[in-house]
Structure formats: C-alpha cells, structure tokens
Design a protein around this motif. Structure first.
Motif, PDB file in Angstrom:
ATOM      1  N   SER B  28      30.180  43.625  32.913  1.00 51.70           N
ATOM      2  CA  SER B  28      30.187  42.846  34.157  1.00 51.70           C
ATOM      3  C   SER B  28      28.898  43.110  34.927  1.00 51.70           C
ATOM      4  CB  SER B  28      31.398  43.225  35.008  1.00 51.70           C
ATOM      5  OG  SER B  28      31.374  44.606  35.298  1.00 51.70           O
ATOM      6  N   ALA B  65      30.993  34.527  34.616  1.00 53.57           N
ATOM      7  CA  ALA B  65      30.938  35.989  34.683  1.00 53.57           C
ATOM      8  C   ALA B  65      32.094  36.636  33.924  1.00 53.57           C
ATOM      9  CB  ALA B  65      30.935  36.433  36.148  1.00 53.57           C
ATOM     10  N   THR B  66      33.258  36.010  33.977  1.00 53.72           N
ATOM     11  CA  THR B  66      34.431  36.603  33.317  1.00 53.72           C
ATOM     12  C   THR B  66      34.278  36.630  31.808  1.00 53.72           C
ATOM     13  OG1 THR B  66      35.482  34.437  33.401  1.00 53.72           O
ATOM     14  CG2 THR B  66      36.039  36.003  35.156  1.00 53.72           C
ATOM     15  N   ARG B  68      31.136  36.673  30.431  1.00 56.33           N
ATOM     16  CA  ARG B  68      29.891  37.407  30.210  1.00 56.33           C
ATOM     17  C   ARG B  68      28.817  36.572  29.498  1.00 56.33           C
ATOM     18  NH1 ARG B  68      32.589  43.230  28.595  1.00 56.33           N
ATOM     19  NH2 ARG B  68      33.762  43.479  30.542  1.00 56.33           N
TER      20      ARG B  68
END
Lengths: 113, 110
Positions: B28, B65-66, B68
C-alpha cells in the motif's frame, strides 16, 4: 517543476576531486530530496532534508557523500574523492510538506574522468 | 522495501496511436506520481495520483490503490511524447521519499 533550481547543470571532475552540487527548492518548499540516476536506470533515493536537519539518509553511501540544507542558502550534496562510479545524474526534488507532490529540478550531470 | 514494476519496458508507436502504461506496486502507498523524462533528461510531473482518476489533455491516469496498480493513458500520441515514463510511489507518512519503477521507454514515430 521549473521552480527547483540546480547548478551546475554539468560538472566534470577528475578522480579524487570533490564535487559540490547545489539545489534551491521551489518557493515555499522546505522539504528537499536528492536522487541519483545511473545511465539507463530509474532514480534512486539518497537523502531527505528539512532546514538544518537530515531526516533520512538511508539511500546515501556512508563514505564520501554528505548533504546539508542550511538555514540560509541552497541544499548542497557533496561528494569527496570522486570515483568513476559516481558518474551519474543527480536530481533534487522539493515539496511543501512531507506528504505532498514532489517537483524535480533539471539535474546535475556529473562526469568523473 | 516496496517493489515497483512498470510495463512494457519499451514501446514504439506510430504518431496518432493510443497506449496504456502500467505500474504495479507491492504494498500500500500514500503517494504515487507519474513523470515523463524527456530526451534532454528533464523530469516533468504528469500526475500526482495516490488514488482515483485524473485527466490532463491527452493524458489520463487511474490508480486502483486496493489492487496496487496505476495506469497511464496516452491518446493521439505525438513525437514530443517520446521519452521515458516513470511511476514512483511512497509508503510512509513522514516525507515523500519516492521509489521509482524501471520506466517505460516510449518512441513515437512520425
């Protein structure tokens, strides 16, 4: 990003000499970062400074390299007793706070002969 | 430390074509930036995009983002788009110390 000023743009040093690279951050920025780019590679983080403090120098070689960001004046990256392997482009970046967008200068291309 | 992988490593396009560049990261992140390094070596900020979608003219970027990854879209490419495109990420909360990917080298032919 034109606001981050680095000088000189090109620097030639003989083996064993000292190299001094200067960086003036963008107006209003107090966080400065130095990166090194070897030919045909990406940039590698070297050191992170705020005024008069080194915050993180985990990417900087332990010997011959030093950095400062005095209360007045530009940040300086100093390389003592340069060797051929130090030939690279050195970039400086600045940001307004620690967690915001970083802007880069045009870099200093160091050649060691 | 965090790993950043970009694909493809090299890309040749005919002027006017569209392309998608990808950036995968192993953990993250708090910050993600896309840069264009032009043939003169100058690093130009394209996007500051830790999440979501942004557009700027012919360029747009999306970061999930979750999962990546981040994508950079170039539409109607021009010869001036040539150069190397870097994705860079930062994990921590105390400073924008960027980890760069290896870059995508783009050549746009007239």
């Amino acid at each position: 990003n034109a606001g981050v000023m680095q000088n000189p743009r090109h620097l030639v040093r003989r083996r064993g000499q000292e190299a001094r690279l200067r960086c003036s951050p963008m107006k209003g920025h107090s966080h400065v970062y130095w990166y090194r780019q070897l030919p045909e590679e990406g940039l590698k983080f070297m050191v992170y400074l705020q005024k008069e403090n080194i915050i993180d120098e985990s990417g900087m070689p332990k010997e011959r390299f030093s950095a400062e960001f005095p209360k007045e004046g530009p940040s300086i990256l100093r390389i003592q007793q340069v060797v051929r392997g130090d030939s690279a482009a050195y970039f400086c970046a600045s940001s307004s706070t620690g967690n915001t967008e970083a802007f880069f200068g045009q870099g200093t291309r160091l050649t060691v002969v | 430390g965090i790993q950043v992988e970009q694909s493809p490593p090299d890309l040749i396009l005919q002027e006017g074509a569209n392309s998608t560049l990808r950036c995968n990261f192993s953990d993250s992140v708090n910050n993600l930036q896309w840069f264009h390094q032009n043939p003169w070596g100058q690093l130009i900020n394209l996007f500051y995009i830790p999440s979501g979608t942004k557009q700027n003219g012919r360029l747009s970027a999306t970061t999930v983002a979750t999962e990546r990854y981040s994508l950079l879209y170039i539409s109607s490419s021009q010869t001036t788009d040539s150069g190397v495109y870097f994705c860079a990420v930062e994990r921590g909360n105390a400073g924008n110390m960027l980890t760069f990917g290896g870059g995508t080298r783009l050549m746009v032919k007239p």
